[in-house]
Design a protein around this motif. Structure first.
Motif, mmCIF file in Angstrom:
data_model
loop_
_atom_site.group_PDB
_atom_site.id
_atom_site.type_symbol
_atom_site.label_atom_id
_atom_site.label_comp_id
_atom_site.label_asym_id
_atom_site.label_seq_id
_atom_site.Cartn_x
_atom_site.Cartn_y
_atom_site.Cartn_z
ATOM 1 N N ALA A 1 14.348 18.140 -49.448
ATOM 2 C CA ALA A 1 13.169 18.009 -48.555
ATOM 3 C C ALA A 1 11.778 18.626 -49.343
ATOM 4 C CB ALA A 1 12.972 19.029 -47.385
ATOM 5 N N PHE A 2 10.819 17.809 -49.318
ATOM 6 C CA PHE A 2 9.539 17.905 -50.042
ATOM 7 C C PHE A 2 8.248 17.962 -49.476
ATOM 8 C CE2 PHE A 2 12.680 15.252 -52.585
ATOM 9 C CZ PHE A 2 12.716 15.831 -53.732
ATOM 10 N N SER A 3 7.342 18.748 -49.622
ATOM 11 C CA SER A 3 6.033 18.758 -49.075
ATOM 12 C C SER A 3 5.424 17.356 -49.727
ATOM 13 C CB SER A 3 5.451 20.120 -49.491
ATOM 14 O OG SER A 3 6.046 21.270 -48.801
ATOM 15 N N ILE A 4 4.579 16.718 -48.992
ATOM 16 C CA ILE A 4 3.839 15.594 -49.377
ATOM 17 C C ILE A 4 2.627 15.324 -48.906
ATOM 18 C CG2 ILE A 4 6.255 14.299 -49.579
ATOM 19 C CD1 ILE A 4 5.520 12.819 -47.066
ATOM 20 N N THR A 5 2.064 14.382 -49.639
ATOM 21 C CA THR A 5 0.443 14.073 -49.146
ATOM 22 C C THR A 5 0.703 12.811 -48.409
ATOM 23 O OG1 THR A 5 0.031 12.789 -51.035
ATOM 24 C CG2 THR A 5 -0.622 15.163 -51.221
ATOM 25 N N LEU B 1 22.021 6.468 -45.997
ATOM 26 C CA LEU B 1 21.043 7.243 -46.565
ATOM 27 C C LEU B 1 19.779 6.927 -45.952
ATOM 28 C CD1 LEU B 1 19.923 9.342 -48.697
ATOM 29 C CD2 LEU B 1 19.644 7.096 -50.255
ATOM 30 N N ALA B 2 18.883 7.934 -45.473
ATOM 31 C CA ALA B 2 17.737 7.704 -44.910
ATOM 32 C C ALA B 2 16.487 8.687 -45.447
ATOM 33 C CB ALA B 2 17.595 7.742 -43.294
ATOM 34 N N PHE B 3 15.317 8.238 -45.433
ATOM 35 C CA PHE B 3 14.207 9.117 -45.612
ATOM 36 C C PHE B 3 13.496 9.293 -44.367
ATOM 37 C CE2 PHE B 3 15.412 6.800 -49.371
ATOM 38 C CZ PHE B 3 15.550 7.716 -50.442
ATOM 39 N N VAL B 4 13.433 10.632 -43.863
ATOM 40 C CA VAL B 4 12.877 11.158 -43.009
ATOM 41 C C VAL B 4 11.512 11.667 -43.098
ATOM 42 C CG1 VAL B 4 12.893 11.925 -40.529
ATOM 43 C CG2 VAL B 4 14.970 10.974 -41.842
ATOM 44 N N HIS B 5 10.396 11.120 -42.731
ATOM 45 C CA HIS B 5 8.889 11.702 -42.752
ATOM 46 C C HIS B 5 8.896 12.659 -41.590
ATOM 47 C CE1 HIS B 5 7.558 8.994 -45.805
ATOM 48 N NE2 HIS B 5 8.229 8.258 -45.296
ATOM 49 N N VAL B 6 8.281 13.902 -41.614
ATOM 50 C CA VAL B 6 8.216 14.926 -40.662
ATOM 51 C C VAL B 6 6.842 15.133 -40.539
ATOM 52 C CG1 VAL B 6 8.991 17.019 -39.962
ATOM 53 C CG2 VAL B 6 10.829 15.760 -40.997
ATOM 54 N N GLU B 7 6.411 15.046 -39.612
ATOM 55 C CA GLU B 7 4.850 15.517 -39.307
ATOM 56 C C GLU B 7 5.081 16.894 -38.711
ATOM 57 O OE1 GLU B 7 0.938 14.571 -36.710
ATOM 58 O OE2 GLU B 7 2.095 12.833 -37.764
ATOM 59 N N VAL B 8 4.358 18.044 -39.232
ATOM 60 C CA VAL B 8 4.619 19.303 -38.879
ATOM 61 C C VAL B 8 3.073 19.925 -38.214
ATOM 62 C CG1 VAL B 8 4.897 21.797 -39.600
ATOM 63 C CG2 VAL B 8 6.011 19.796 -40.581
ATOM 64 N N THR B 9 3.103 20.737 -37.047
ATOM 65 C CA THR B 9 2.293 21.413 -36.744
ATOM 66 C C THR B 9 1.498 22.390 -37.715
ATOM 67 O OG1 THR B 9 3.211 21.542 -34.324
ATOM 68 C CG2 THR B 9 1.324 22.987 -34.824
ATOM 69 N N GLN B 10 0.136 22.423 -37.868
ATOM 70 C CA GLN B 10 -0.720 22.896 -38.736
ATOM 71 C C GLN B 10 -0.354 24.402 -38.623
ATOM 72 O OE1 GLN B 10 -4.746 22.238 -38.532
ATOM 73 N NE2 GLN B 10 -5.199 22.970 -40.504
ATOM 74 N N GLY B 11 0.143 24.934 -39.782
ATOM 75 C CA GLY B 11 0.370 26.582 -39.939
ATOM 76 C C GLY B 11 1.937 26.615 -39.896
ATOM 77 N N ARG B 12 2.877 25.761 -39.739
ATOM 78 C CA ARG B 12 4.149 25.734 -39.535
ATOM 79 C C ARG B 12 4.922 25.289 -40.522
ATOM 80 N NH1 ARG B 12 5.234 26.148 -33.607
ATOM 81 N NH2 ARG B 12 7.261 26.963 -33.895
ATOM 82 N N LEU B 13 4.213 25.015 -41.625
ATOM 83 C CA LEU B 13 5.183 24.075 -42.581
ATOM 84 C C LEU B 13 6.304 24.854 -43.231
ATOM 85 C CD1 LEU B 13 5.108 21.420 -44.291
ATOM 86 C CD2 LEU B 13 3.841 22.399 -46.029
ATOM 87 N N ASP B 14 6.095 26.270 -43.530
ATOM 88 C CA ASP B 14 7.051 27.004 -44.038
ATOM 89 C C ASP B 14 8.161 27.403 -43.010
ATOM 90 O OD1 ASP B 14 5.858 27.338 -46.446
ATOM 91 O OD2 ASP B 14 4.999 29.420 -45.982
ATOM 92 N N GLU B 15 7.853 27.687 -41.640
ATOM 93 C CA GLU B 15 8.834 27.635 -40.781
ATOM 94 C C GLU B 15 9.780 26.362 -40.509
ATOM 95 O OE1 GLU B 15 8.830 27.981 -35.942
ATOM 96 O OE2 GLU B 15 7.007 28.629 -37.053
ATOM 97 N N VAL B 16 9.349 25.401 -40.408
ATOM 98 C CA VAL B 16 9.944 24.230 -40.492
ATOM 99 C C VAL B 16 10.747 23.707 -41.823
ATOM 100 C CG1 VAL B 16 9.821 21.531 -40.307
ATOM 101 C CG2 VAL B 16 8.163 23.119 -38.836
ATOM 102 N N GLY B 17 10.127 24.064 -42.952
ATOM 103 C CA GLY B 17 11.013 24.003 -44.134
ATOM 104 C C GLY B 17 12.332 24.785 -44.081
ATOM 105 N N ASP B 18 11.981 26.010 -43.671
ATOM 106 C CA ASP B 18 13.241 26.938 -43.432
ATOM 107 C C ASP B 18 14.316 26.408 -42.556
ATOM 108 O OD1 ASP B 18 11.914 28.535 -45.320
ATOM 109 O OD2 ASP B 18 11.374 30.051 -43.797
#
Length: 155
Positions: free
Chosen positions: A94-98, A66-83
């Motif tokens: 997967a969660f959006s986080i601060t 089990l691992a927790f992977v933090h993913v940094e996303v290009t601005q404006g692409r959050l929905d695309e990466v989430g999909d």
């Protein structure tokens, strides 16, 4: 939505005895079956109760890492990466986080090499800038809601 004392008792029974019938829940609580069913229906409609299926163990399914992977996303692409994350079977949540990163994923893998393969797959997704991985060594507190239900019932 307000959860009252009867709702708290119903939720507690659902968590402690998930395979019990509605009739038996009503008997245990001393309420009419129709009353209990109406409460269940309302709590489902209001999103308090979100599922009724079994809880499965990724480890028992052959994925003990089990691992927790933090993913940094290009601005404006959050929905695309989430999909795109939703298409990776090893991603359990997967969660959006601060804070550090934009998304936090919970990943189940067969072994460390498989985990590395999953991470490489994530890095190659369009819109992913970088990842940071933390491997869980041992579960200290299993996913639970019963203590929260009890605290809500005390208010």
């Amino acid at each position: 939505m307000a959860v009252d004392e009867l709702d708290t008792c119903i939720l507690t029974l659902l968590l402690e005895r998930p395979r019990t019938s509605v009739r038996e829940y009503a008997r245990l609580l001393g309420v009419a079956r129709g009353t209990l069913q109406a409460r269940l229906d309302r709590m489902e409609r209001d999103g308090v109760i979100t599922g009724t299926g079994p809880t499965l163990s990724p480890a028992a399914l052959g994925h003990p890492v089990l691992a927790f992977v933090h993913v940094e996303v290009t601005q404006g692409r959050l929905d695309e990466v989430g999909d795109a994350l939703a298409e990776v079977p090893e991603i359990i949540e997967a969660f959006s986080i601060t804070g550090g990163g934009d998304l936090l994923t919970r990943v189940a893998a067969r072994d460390n090499a498989h985990l590395e393969d999953v991470i490489q797959q994530l890095i190659s997704l369009p819109g992913v800038v970088r990842t940071r991985t933390e491997v869980a060594l041992r579960e200290r507190v299993a996913h639970r809601v019963l203590p929260l239900v009890a605290s809500v019932g005390r208010r």
